[in-house]
Design a protein around this motif. Structure first.
Motif, PDB file in Angstrom:
ATOM      1  N   THR A 405       0.846  -1.192   0.000  1.00  0.00           N
ATOM      2  CA  THR A 405       0.000   0.000   0.000  1.00  0.00           C
ATOM      3  C   THR A 405       0.878   1.237   0.000  1.00  0.00           C
ATOM      4  O   THR A 405       1.614   1.479   0.966  1.00  0.00           O
ATOM      5  CB  THR A 405      -0.910   0.026   1.238  1.00  0.00           C
ATOM      6  N   PRO A 406       0.855   2.051  -1.070  1.00  0.00           N
ATOM      7  CA  PRO A 406       1.641   3.278  -1.097  1.00  0.00           C
ATOM      8  C   PRO A 406       0.884   4.410  -0.388  1.00  0.00           C
ATOM      9  O   PRO A 406      -0.297   4.651  -0.656  1.00  0.00           O
ATOM     10  CB  PRO A 406       1.777   3.560  -2.593  1.00  0.00           C
ATOM     11  N   VAL A 407       1.550   5.078   0.525  1.00  0.00           N
ATOM     12  CA  VAL A 407       0.938   6.164   1.295  1.00  0.00           C
ATOM     13  C   VAL A 407       1.896   7.345   1.246  1.00  0.00           C
ATOM     14  O   VAL A 407       3.060   7.223   1.627  1.00  0.00           O
ATOM     15  CB  VAL A 407       0.691   5.738   2.757  1.00  0.00           C
ATOM     16  N   ILE A 408       1.403   8.488   0.786  1.00  0.00           N
ATOM     17  CA  ILE A 408       2.248   9.674   0.662  1.00  0.00           C
ATOM     18  C   ILE A 408       1.860  10.692   1.716  1.00  0.00           C
ATOM     19  O   ILE A 408       0.782  11.284   1.669  1.00  0.00           O
ATOM     20  CB  ILE A 408       2.137  10.286  -0.749  1.00  0.00           C
ATOM     21  N   CYS A 409       2.697  10.857   2.706  1.00  0.00           N
ATOM     22  CA  CYS A 409       2.586  11.888   3.738  1.00  0.00           C
ATOM     23  C   CYS A 409       1.192  11.981   4.349  1.00  0.00           C
ATOM     24  O   CYS A 409       0.779  11.152   5.138  1.00  0.00           O
ATOM     25  CB  CYS A 409       3.034  13.232   3.173  1.00  0.00           C
ATOM     26  N   TYR A 410       0.418  13.010   3.971  1.00  0.00           N
ATOM     27  CA  TYR A 410      -0.889  13.327   4.553  1.00  0.00           C
ATOM     28  C   TYR A 410      -1.892  12.187   4.396  1.00  0.00           C
ATOM     29  O   TYR A 410      -2.828  12.060   5.186  1.00  0.00           O
ATOM     30  CB  TYR A 410      -1.406  14.599   3.883  1.00  0.00           C
ATOM     31  N   ASP A 411      -1.683  11.330   3.378  1.00  0.00           N
ATOM     32  CA  ASP A 411      -2.559  10.165   3.175  1.00  0.00           C
ATOM     33  C   ASP A 411      -2.660   9.308   4.435  1.00  0.00           C
ATOM     34  O   ASP A 411      -3.675   8.647   4.671  1.00  0.00           O
ATOM     35  CB  ASP A 411      -2.008   9.256   2.062  1.00  0.00           C
ATOM     36  N   SER A 412      -1.583   9.275   5.216  1.00  0.00           N
ATOM     37  CA  SER A 412      -1.486   8.308   6.312  1.00  0.00           C
ATOM     38  C   SER A 412      -2.445   8.591   7.457  1.00  0.00           C
ATOM     39  O   SER A 412      -2.597   7.761   8.353  1.00  0.00           O
ATOM     40  CB  SER A 412      -0.048   8.276   6.858  1.00  0.00           C
ATOM     41  N   ILE A 413      -3.117   9.734   7.453  1.00  0.00           N
ATOM     42  CA  ILE A 413      -4.054  10.067   8.534  1.00  0.00           C
ATOM     43  C   ILE A 413      -5.426   9.449   8.270  1.00  0.00           C
ATOM     44  O   ILE A 413      -6.272   9.394   9.152  1.00  0.00           O
ATOM     45  CB  ILE A 413      -4.180  11.602   8.697  1.00  0.00           C
ATOM     46  N   TRP A 414      -5.670   8.961   7.069  1.00  0.00           N
ATOM     47  CA  TRP A 414      -6.973   8.394   6.699  1.00  0.00           C
ATOM     48  C   TRP A 414      -6.941   6.877   6.830  1.00  0.00           C
ATOM     49  O   TRP A 414      -6.469   6.170   5.923  1.00  0.00           O
ATOM     50  CB  TRP A 414      -7.332   8.800   5.275  1.00  0.00           C
ATOM     51  N   GLY A 415      -7.448   6.372   7.937  1.00  0.00           N
ATOM     52  CA  GLY A 415      -7.442   4.934   8.174  1.00  0.00           C
ATOM     53  C   GLY A 415      -8.212   4.163   7.131  1.00  0.00           C
ATOM     54  O   GLY A 415      -7.759   3.111   6.656  1.00  0.00           O
ATOM     55  N   GLU A 416      -9.390   4.643   6.767  1.00  0.00           N
ATOM     56  CA  GLU A 416     -10.213   3.907   5.810  1.00  0.00           C
ATOM     57  C   GLU A 416      -9.573   3.884   4.432  1.00  0.00           C
ATOM     58  O   GLU A 416      -9.655   2.875   3.722  1.00  0.00           O
ATOM     59  CB  GLU A 416     -11.616   4.513   5.730  1.00  0.00           C
ATOM     60  N   TRP A 417      -8.923   4.962   4.024  1.00  0.00           N
ATOM     61  CA  TRP A 417      -8.262   4.997   2.716  1.00  0.00           C
ATOM     62  C   TRP A 417      -7.169   3.942   2.650  1.00  0.00           C
ATOM     63  O   TRP A 417      -7.057   3.176   1.685  1.00  0.00           O
ATOM     64  CB  TRP A 417      -7.684   6.384   2.460  1.00  0.00           C
ATOM     65  N   VAL A 418      -6.355   3.864   3.696  1.00  0.00           N
ATOM     66  CA  VAL A 418      -5.301   2.856   3.757  1.00  0.00           C
ATOM     67  C   VAL A 418      -5.906   1.458   3.777  1.00  0.00           C
ATOM     68  O   VAL A 418      -5.433   0.545   3.098  1.00  0.00           O
ATOM     69  CB  VAL A 418      -4.411   3.090   4.995  1.00  0.00           C
ATOM     70  N   ALA A 419      -6.984   1.300   4.545  1.00  0.00           N
ATOM     71  CA  ALA A 419      -7.638  -0.008   4.650  1.00  0.00           C
ATOM     72  C   ALA A 419      -8.190  -0.468   3.298  1.00  0.00           C
ATOM     73  O   ALA A 419      -8.126  -1.659   2.965  1.00  0.00           O
ATOM     74  CB  ALA A 419      -8.756   0.046   5.683  1.00  0.00           C
ATOM     75  N   ARG A 420      -8.723   0.460   2.522  1.00  0.00           N
ATOM     76  CA  ARG A 420      -9.276   0.092   1.212  1.00  0.00           C
ATOM     77  C   ARG A 420      -8.180  -0.405   0.285  1.00  0.00           C
ATOM     78  O   ARG A 420      -8.395  -1.320  -0.518  1.00  0.00           O
ATOM     79  CB  ARG A 420      -9.992   1.290   0.594  1.00  0.00           C
ATOM     80  N   SER A 421      -6.989   0.161   0.387  1.00  0.00           N
ATOM     81  CA  SER A 421      -5.873  -0.331  -0.414  1.00  0.00           C
ATOM     82  C   SER A 421      -5.454  -1.716   0.057  1.00  0.00           C
ATOM     83  O   SER A 421      -5.224  -2.620  -0.764  1.00  0.00           O
ATOM     84  CB  SER A 421      -4.687   0.639  -0.311  1.00  0.00           C
ATOM     85  N   VAL A 422      -5.378  -1.908   1.369  1.00  0.00           N
ATOM     86  CA  VAL A 422      -4.997  -3.207   1.926  1.00  0.00           C
ATOM     87  C   VAL A 422      -5.967  -4.288   1.465  1.00  0.00           C
ATOM     88  O   VAL A 422      -5.564  -5.421   1.159  1.00  0.00           O
ATOM     89  CB  VAL A 422      -4.944  -3.135   3.469  1.00  0.00           C
ATOM     90  N   SER A 423      -7.235  -3.950   1.381  1.00  0.00           N
ATOM     91  CA  SER A 423      -8.246  -4.940   0.978  1.00  0.00           C
ATOM     92  C   SER A 423      -8.065  -5.414  -0.460  1.00  0.00           C
ATOM     93  O   SER A 423      -8.619  -6.436  -0.857  1.00  0.00           O
ATOM     94  CB  SER A 423      -9.655  -4.354   1.141  1.00  0.00           C
ATOM     95  N   GLN A 424      -7.265  -4.690  -1.240  1.00  0.00           N
ATOM     96  CA  GLN A 424      -7.041  -5.057  -2.640  1.00  0.00           C
ATOM     97  C   GLN A 424      -5.841  -5.985  -2.832  1.00  0.00           C
ATOM     98  O   GLN A 424      -5.451  -6.267  -3.967  1.00  0.00           O
ATOM     99  CB  GLN A 424      -6.845  -3.791  -3.484  1.00  0.00           C
ATOM    100  N   GLY A 425      -5.255  -6.431  -1.714  1.00  0.00           N
ATOM    101  CA  GLY A 425      -4.170  -7.394  -1.845  1.00  0.00           C
ATOM    102  C   GLY A 425      -2.830  -6.941  -1.310  1.00  0.00           C
ATOM    103  O   GLY A 425      -1.816  -7.618  -1.516  1.00  0.00           O
ATOM    104  N   SER A 426      -2.807  -5.836  -0.591  1.00  0.00           N
ATOM    105  CA  SER A 426      -1.554  -5.344  -0.032  1.00  0.00           C
ATOM    106  C   SER A 426      -1.116  -6.196   1.152  1.00  0.00           C
ATOM    107  O   SER A 426      -1.932  -6.633   1.960  1.00  0.00           O
ATOM    108  CB  SER A 426      -1.734  -3.889   0.415  1.00  0.00           C
ATOM    109  N   GLU A 427       0.204  -6.380   1.272  1.00  0.00           N
ATOM    110  CA  GLU A 427       0.753  -7.198   2.360  1.00  0.00           C
ATOM    111  C   GLU A 427       1.602  -6.395   3.348  1.00  0.00           C
ATOM    112  O   GLU A 427       1.975  -6.899   4.394  1.00  0.00           O
ATOM    113  CB  GLU A 427       1.567  -8.341   1.772  1.00  0.00           C
ATOM    114  N   PHE A 428       1.926  -5.141   3.006  1.00  0.00           N
ATOM    115  CA  PHE A 428       2.521  -4.215   3.969  1.00  0.00           C
ATOM    116  C   PHE A 428       2.284  -2.801   3.476  1.00  0.00           C
ATOM    117  O   PHE A 428       1.804  -2.575   2.360  1.00  0.00           O
ATOM    118  CB  PHE A 428       4.007  -4.512   4.211  1.00  0.00           C
ATOM    119  N   ILE A 429       2.589  -1.825   4.320  1.00  0.00           N
ATOM    120  CA  ILE A 429       2.306  -0.416   4.030  1.00  0.00           C
ATOM    121  C   ILE A 429       3.624   0.345   3.939  1.00  0.00           C
ATOM    122  O   ILE A 429       4.494   0.207   4.801  1.00  0.00           O
ATOM    123  CB  ILE A 429       1.421   0.200   5.123  1.00  0.00           C
TER     124      ILE A 429
END
Length: 543
Positions: A405-429
């Motif tokens: 899951t690629p997260v750029i700076c300010y993105d990291s404050i949005w838990g659901e956004w990160v979670a939606r990426s993880v649900s697509q097959g991500s194995e680390f952040i």
């Protein structure tokens, strides 16, 4: 009124002391709102006029103290766009957050007038959650002060975030504060011994049960052994010298030397920070770009290796093919992105575009309405409105099929956004950031602390590469396993465990704030209907 102002300020100070990155004081979150609730109760029980205005003004003062002391560093992050712009933009977190918080308190007062204390306090929690969800969803977003983030230092207490996300923490804080408030008020109102005992038991259980469940989960959680070797580079290049002062070729050379210093043959990923490649790169001609080729030459030594690097990318168009494209001096149009680029030993290049932009500094709030202001910001030296965002999360894959899951700076404050990426097959952040804008303030520490919560919510390792901030490896329990120091050129290496299991939160996302927001809207509708009927009745009587 005079005694209520100190109570409000006391709440602001208690919440500030409890907030990350301050250690050992997280428990004050459970006390922080009690003085504020007492101040509101004093106003409600008084005989003074304009109680709603008093509640709004009194609570705003305390919330302003809390927010300003916690995010004072915002000005440092924004001053690059010029003081004329930075000062008003800084007011977004300093003043807008407290305004919304005070509005939630004012709505509590209005609801209580129409119902009773119990329903009013339930409504207060819903109004507060509604404010928090609004403040992460609209164009003026700044969810930095979401209450559940306050447990980032004491992450062992909230292992159940894998079910609730940070909004579970918000409810927990308010529940204990309200119960303590009711216990104190009850003593003043000579409540019965039976009711007092019930409140004491409720406070105890509300505190102990979530804490106990979390600690049991923390100490019994075991990661599945599925190692991948990761190297993080922290080049420590002054952000004010990245563009124009130091040649991009030299910056990449610094990153490759740092990576080489720890790399091994089976290293899967090299993670470089946000805007590590600051020169504009045409996405349609990436394979011919000299900086891309420089990275490819480095990867020749690591056949299984992938480089995830931040970069400035763009796409050119002959005509305006979408609403986001901006005109160029040559008569065409372009989209400009802050990107995470995955480069591997093949002709494939995967790119993710930053989706959560800092209001004012990176995006013009309500741009479709205020687009006429873009030339003003540009004239003052700002970058407002320059970036185009990605509207859906995505996953970057290595040659061997590892999803990140690629997260750029300010993105990291949005838990659901990160979670939606993880649900697509991500194995680390992988979080890539450039925290040097904030200078040596608590901003960089808070940013790292919040990353722990993403690890817990998703049960994924977090690998954070910060240009001049703090780089770190965080395990699936939220523990910082390794970290760099501030303003040091260095590299970190670790074997992380990949995970493909899906948590409850990853599957269902922010269901708590959505439900709370629905209840908040129903509460507001109830107040409006009551006000409408009251006005009609008054009109008939006077008519």
């Amino acid at each position: 009124m005079k005694k209520n102002i100190p109570l409000s300020i006391l709440s602001g100070l208690l919440l500030w002391i409890a907030w990350p990155p301050t250690p050992y004081t997280t428990f004050m979150l459970f006390l922080g709102f009690v003085p504020m609730l007492l101040a509101m109760e004093n106003i409600i029980q008084s005989t003074s006029a304009k109680k709603g205005k008093q509640i709004f003004n009194t609570t705003f003062l305390g919330f302003f103290v809390w927010n300003t002391l916690c995010v004072y560093w915002v000005y440092n992050a924004l001053k690059i766009i010029g003081p004329v712009v930075a000062i008003p933009v800084t007011l977004i977190p300093y003043a807008l957050g407290p305004l919304l918080m005070s509005t939630a308190c004012w709505l509590y007062y209005r609801l209580r007038l129409k119902t009773n204390r119990t329903i009013g306090l339930i409504g207060l929690v819903c109004f507060w959650i509604g404010y928090e969800y609004l403040h992460q969803s609209w164009d003026l977003n700044f969810p930095w002060m979401t209450l559940g983030n306050g447990f980032a230092v004491s992450h062992q207490w909230v292992q159940w975030y894998e079910y609730t996300g940070v909004y579970g923490g918000t409810i927990w804080v308010w529940a204990i504060n309200i119960l303590l408030f009711l216990l104190y008020v009850g003593l003043q109102e000579a409540q019965t011994k039976k009711l007092r005992s019930k409140l004491i038991i409720s406070v105890t259980l509300t505190l102990i049960l979530p804490l106990g469940i979390s600690l049991i989960r923390y100490y019994n959680y075991e990661e599945h052994v599925n190692p991948a070797n990761i190297v993080i580079a922290q080049p420590n290049i002054d952000p004010y010298e990245k563009e124009g002062t130091i040649p991009v070729y030299n910056q990449i050379e610094t990153l490759t030397k740092l990576s080489d210093s720890l790399a091994q043959r089976n290293t899967e990923f090299f993670i470089w920070p946000e805007t590590a490649i600051v020169e504009f790169m045409d996405e349609d001609h990436m394979l011919n770009n000299n900086y891309y080729l420089q990275v490819r030459r480095f990867l020749n030594r690591y056949k299984n290796g992938n480089v995830i690097t931040g970069g400035e990318t763009y796409r050119l168009y002959d005509k305006q093919v979408n609403e986001t494209a901006s005109p160029t001096p040559n008569g065409g149009f372009w989209d400009h992105y802050s990107s995470a680029i995955n480069i591997e030993n093949s002709a494939k290049v995967h790119i993710y575009h930053k989706s959560r932009l800092v209001p004012g500094a990176e995006a013009l709030p309500f741009g479709s309405v205020l687009s006429f202001l873009k030339p003003v910001f540009a004239h003052l030296g700002g970058a407002t409105g320059a970036y185009t965002i990605q509207t859906k999360p995505s996953v970057l894959y290595s040659q061997s099929g590892i999803g990140v899951t690629p997260v750029i700076c300010y993105d990291s404050i949005w838990g659901e956004w990160v979670a939606r990426s993880v649900s697509q097959g991500s194995e680390f952040i992988a979080i890539i950031t450039n925290d040097g804008w904030w200078e040596n303030t608590s901003g960089k520490d808070q940013h790292l602390d919040y990353a722990k919560l993403r690890a817990i919510e998703t049960r994924r390792w977090v690998c954070q590469s910060a240009n001049t901030g703090i780089s770190a490896f965080i395990n699936q329990r939220g523990d910082v396993v390794k970290q760099s120091k501030w303003w040091v050129k260095t590299a970190l290496k670790h074997d992380i465990n990949l995970n493909s299991d899906i948590t409850f939160y990853v599957e269902y996302g922010d269901y708590l704030p959505k439900l709370g927001s629905i209840l908040a809207v129903l509460g507001i509708a109830f107040l409006l209907i009551k006000a409408f009927f009251k006005k009609n009745v008054a009109a008939k009587i006077n008519g």
